[in-house]
Design a protein around this motif. Structure first.
Motif, PDB file in Angstrom:
ATOM      1  N   ARG A 225     -32.926  -9.114  39.113  1.00 45.77           N
ATOM      2  CA  ARG A 225     -31.498  -9.284  38.841  1.00 45.77           C
ATOM      3  C   ARG A 225     -31.225 -10.383  37.814  1.00 45.77           C
ATOM      4  O   ARG A 225     -30.125 -10.455  37.264  1.00 45.77           O
ATOM      5  CB  ARG A 225     -30.739  -9.579  40.145  1.00 45.77           C
ATOM      6  CG  ARG A 225     -30.547  -8.355  41.034  1.00 45.77           C
ATOM      7  CD  ARG A 225     -29.439  -8.566  42.049  1.00 45.77           C
ATOM      8  NE  ARG A 225     -29.786  -9.544  43.046  1.00 45.77           N
ATOM      9  CZ  ARG A 225     -30.344  -9.239  44.222  1.00 45.77           C
ATOM     10  NH1 ARG A 225     -30.631  -7.974  44.512  1.00 45.77           N
ATOM     11  NH2 ARG A 225     -30.627 -10.184  45.094  1.00 45.77           N
ATOM     12  N   HIS A 231     -27.904  -1.522  35.049  1.00 52.06           N
ATOM     13  CA  HIS A 231     -26.639  -0.817  34.887  1.00 52.06           C
ATOM     14  C   HIS A 231     -26.508   0.319  35.893  1.00 52.06           C
ATOM     15  O   HIS A 231     -27.491   0.735  36.522  1.00 52.06           O
ATOM     16  CB  HIS A 231     -26.500  -0.255  33.459  1.00 52.06           C
ATOM     17  CG  HIS A 231     -27.533   0.776  33.116  1.00 52.06           C
ATOM     18  ND1 HIS A 231     -28.779   0.448  32.609  1.00 52.06           N
ATOM     19  CD2 HIS A 231     -27.514   2.145  33.204  1.00 52.06           C
ATOM     20  CE1 HIS A 231     -29.479   1.550  32.398  1.00 52.06           C
ATOM     21  NE2 HIS A 231     -28.735   2.590  32.752  1.00 52.06           N
ATOM     22  N   VAL A 232     -25.298   0.768  36.055  1.00 46.38           N
ATOM     23  CA  VAL A 232     -24.999   1.978  36.828  1.00 46.38           C
ATOM     24  C   VAL A 232     -24.619   3.060  35.841  1.00 46.38           C
ATOM     25  O   VAL A 232     -23.805   2.831  34.935  1.00 46.38           O
ATOM     26  CB  VAL A 232     -23.839   1.736  37.809  1.00 46.38           C
ATOM     27  CG1 VAL A 232     -23.470   3.030  38.537  1.00 46.38           C
ATOM     28  CG2 VAL A 232     -24.208   0.662  38.819  1.00 46.38           C
ATOM     29  N   SER A 252     -18.192  -1.289  29.234  1.00 43.63           N
ATOM     30  CA  SER A 252     -19.094  -0.174  29.502  1.00 43.63           C
ATOM     31  C   SER A 252     -19.394   0.519  28.187  1.00 43.63           C
ATOM     32  O   SER A 252     -18.811   0.197  27.147  1.00 43.63           O
ATOM     33  CB  SER A 252     -18.455   0.821  30.500  1.00 43.63           C
ATOM     34  OG  SER A 252     -17.229   1.324  29.979  1.00 43.63           O
ATOM     35  N   HIS A 265     -24.606  -3.772  35.494  1.00 46.03           N
ATOM     36  CA  HIS A 265     -24.610  -4.007  36.933  1.00 46.03           C
ATOM     37  C   HIS A 265     -25.912  -4.698  37.311  1.00 46.03           C
ATOM     38  O   HIS A 265     -26.975  -4.362  36.788  1.00 46.03           O
ATOM     39  CB  HIS A 265     -24.479  -2.677  37.681  1.00 46.03           C
ATOM     40  CG  HIS A 265     -24.280  -2.835  39.157  1.00 46.03           C
ATOM     41  ND1 HIS A 265     -25.298  -2.660  40.059  1.00 46.03           N
ATOM     42  CD2 HIS A 265     -23.184  -3.173  39.882  1.00 46.03           C
ATOM     43  CE1 HIS A 265     -24.828  -2.873  41.284  1.00 46.03           C
ATOM     44  NE2 HIS A 265     -23.566  -3.178  41.198  1.00 46.03           N
ATOM     45  N   ASP A 266     -25.849  -5.656  38.242  1.00 48.69           N
ATOM     46  CA  ASP A 266     -27.043  -6.419  38.617  1.00 48.69           C
ATOM     47  C   ASP A 266     -27.769  -5.868  39.836  1.00 48.69           C
ATOM     48  O   ASP A 266     -28.729  -6.466  40.325  1.00 48.69           O
ATOM     49  CB  ASP A 266     -26.684  -7.893  38.864  1.00 48.69           C
ATOM     50  CG  ASP A 266     -25.724  -8.068  40.047  1.00 48.69           C
ATOM     51  OD1 ASP A 266     -25.378  -7.059  40.696  1.00 48.69           O
ATOM     52  OD2 ASP A 266     -25.327  -9.219  40.309  1.00 48.69           O
ATOM     53  N   SER A 271     -21.144  -5.376  44.943  1.00 45.97           N
ATOM     54  CA  SER A 271     -20.436  -5.130  43.689  1.00 45.97           C
ATOM     55  C   SER A 271     -20.431  -3.645  43.350  1.00 45.97           C
ATOM     56  O   SER A 271     -19.481  -3.133  42.754  1.00 45.97           O
ATOM     57  CB  SER A 271     -21.045  -5.946  42.540  1.00 45.97           C
ATOM     58  OG  SER A 271     -22.389  -5.585  42.319  1.00 45.97           O
ATOM     59  N   LEU A 272     -21.473  -2.918  43.755  1.00 45.21           N
ATOM     60  CA  LEU A 272     -21.497  -1.476  43.534  1.00 45.21           C
ATOM     61  C   LEU A 272     -20.404  -0.805  44.374  1.00 45.21           C
ATOM     62  O   LEU A 272     -19.680   0.074  43.889  1.00 45.21           O
ATOM     63  CB  LEU A 272     -22.869  -0.909  43.893  1.00 45.21           C
ATOM     64  CG  LEU A 272     -23.019   0.608  43.786  1.00 45.21           C
ATOM     65  CD1 LEU A 272     -22.740   1.093  42.367  1.00 45.21           C
ATOM     66  CD2 LEU A 272     -24.411   1.049  44.240  1.00 45.21           C
ATOM     67  N   LEU A 275     -17.096  -1.399  42.800  1.00 46.22           N
ATOM     68  CA  LEU A 275     -16.902  -0.547  41.631  1.00 46.22           C
ATOM     69  C   LEU A 275     -16.456   0.851  42.055  1.00 46.22           C
ATOM     70  O   LEU A 275     -15.495   1.408  41.491  1.00 46.22           O
ATOM     71  CB  LEU A 275     -18.203  -0.469  40.829  1.00 46.22           C
ATOM     72  CG  LEU A 275     -18.258   0.552  39.686  1.00 46.22           C
ATOM     73  CD1 LEU A 275     -17.261   0.178  38.588  1.00 46.22           C
ATOM     74  CD2 LEU A 275     -19.673   0.655  39.115  1.00 46.22           C
ATOM     75  N   THR A 291     -28.517   4.110  39.720  1.00 57.00           N
ATOM     76  CA  THR A 291     -28.616   2.696  39.369  1.00 57.00           C
ATOM     77  C   THR A 291     -29.941   2.458  38.665  1.00 57.00           C
ATOM     78  O   THR A 291     -30.960   3.073  38.990  1.00 57.00           O
ATOM     79  CB  THR A 291     -28.522   1.802  40.616  1.00 57.00           C
ATOM     80  OG1 THR A 291     -29.582   2.147  41.518  1.00 57.00           O
ATOM     81  CG2 THR A 291     -27.182   1.979  41.304  1.00 57.00           C
ATOM     82  N   THR A 293     -32.355  -0.798  37.308  1.00 54.21           N
ATOM     83  CA  THR A 293     -32.584  -2.237  37.243  1.00 54.21           C
ATOM     84  C   THR A 293     -33.879  -2.500  36.482  1.00 54.21           C
ATOM     85  O   THR A 293     -34.788  -1.662  36.475  1.00 54.21           O
ATOM     86  CB  THR A 293     -32.697  -2.849  38.644  1.00 54.21           C
ATOM     87  OG1 THR A 293     -33.744  -2.185  39.362  1.00 54.21           O
ATOM     88  CG2 THR A 293     -31.392  -2.701  39.411  1.00 54.21           C
TER      89      THR A 293
END
Length: 311
Positions: A225, A231-232, A252, A265-266, A271-272, A275, A291, A293
């Motif tokens: 992270r 990102h998503v 975005s 996105h981390d 937070s997801l 969103l 997702t 990462t």
């Protein structure tokens, strides 16, 4: 509270004018795995040699299994096991004879030694090969025998210095299963490795060593992270919802000509959820999401490249 199995503070070591360790701090809870990552020459093996009493640090202090490294080296050696990059197996002896030799060196009685050897041959799937010279063993068998020899004295702490170097994928995964079994039994492991997948699979915490210092430490997810690029990816069935989502989510980017939106996105679950709640609250229908990462390769390259650029 139970004391950590390994603690180190301010460990320093130089070889001539070359500073290899420049103030290393470690704290490893009992029954856990700490993976020490670093490029060749980063000082990983030097850390293992110091903590296993093979060489002395120029400065700093450490405690292993509750024993002071400098004041109680004998007690430290009695509590640890070490498996290095290169096997300590005697090729002229059989697998059984190698283990019996270790039992004798640990001053186990004859009956206890026989029991321990039989137990380890069974545990490491070496019963059928026990009577064969170690020179005939495959790489994976040799590493299993080497680790079995380390376990004859039932150590509380094991240092594994790049234990799967040169092994094929199947043998490497077999070793991973062995390591997981040891941790389940309460053994503490400090693992050095260049295989980032290995650290990801085995380690409770990971420390990245570069330039003689630990430049980052945390769980695999925590380290990932820290690196930008997560990102998503939101996918939509029509452009209307895509446009609406772009207005709702903030910064975005559109995914080429596809009906998809890339949102920084981390990887944090809360937070997801926030969103998705924001999209749902604005009547935006998302067809699918995924997702993405950074992996440990990204972490390692980012942290060590950043450090190298600063030097």
């Amino acid at each position: 509270m139970t004391a950590p199995a390994i603690t180190a503070s301010g460990l320093r070591r130089s070889f001539g004018d070359r500073v290899v360790l420049d103030g290393i701090d470690l704290d490893v809870p009992r029954g856990s795995v700490l993976a020490l990552l670093g490029a060749n020459g980063a000082g990983k093996t030097t850390v293992v040699k110091i903590l296993s009493t093979l060489i002395r640090a120029d400065a700093g202090s450490a405690r292993i299994a509750g024993h002071d490294l400098d004041a109680e080296p004998g007690a430290v050696r009695a509590a640890i096991g070490v498996t290095g990059q290169f096997s300590a197996v005697d090729d002229l002896l059989t697998g059984h004879e190698n283990l019996v030799l270790m039992a004798d060196l640990h001053h186990l009685g004859r009956a206890e030694g026989r029991r321990r050897v039989a137990e380890l041959l069974e545990r490491f799937d070496l019963v059928d090969a026990a009577g064969k010279p170690a020179s005939t063993y495959s790489g994976g068998m040799r590493r299993r025998l080497d680790l079995a020899m380390t376990l004859v004295g039932t150590p509380q702490v094991i240092f594994l210095d790049e234990p799967t170097t040169g092994l094929d994928p199947r043998s490497r995964r077999a070793m991973w299963d062995v390591v997981r079994g040891l941790v389940a039994d309460g053994v503490t492991i400090l693992l050095t490795t260049q295989y980032l997948e290995e650290a990801d699979e085995l380690a409770d915490r990971i420390a990245v060593l570069d330039g003689g210092r630990i430049v980052a430490e945390g769980t695999s997810d925590e380290l990932k992270r820290r690196i930008p690029g997560g990102h998503v990816l939101l996918r939509f069935t029509d452009a209307r919802h895509l446009d609406a989502a772009a207005r709702v989510v903030g910064p975005s980017s559109r995914e080429g000509d596809a009906l998809a939106l890339r949102v920084p996105h981390d990887g944090d679950v809360r937070s997801l959820k926030a969103l998705l709640d924001r999209l749902d609250g604005n009547g935006v229908a998302v067809d699918a999401l995924s997702t993405h990462t950074p992996d440990l390769d990204d972490v390692f390259l980012s942290l060590t490249d950043r450090k190298a650029a600063a030097r």
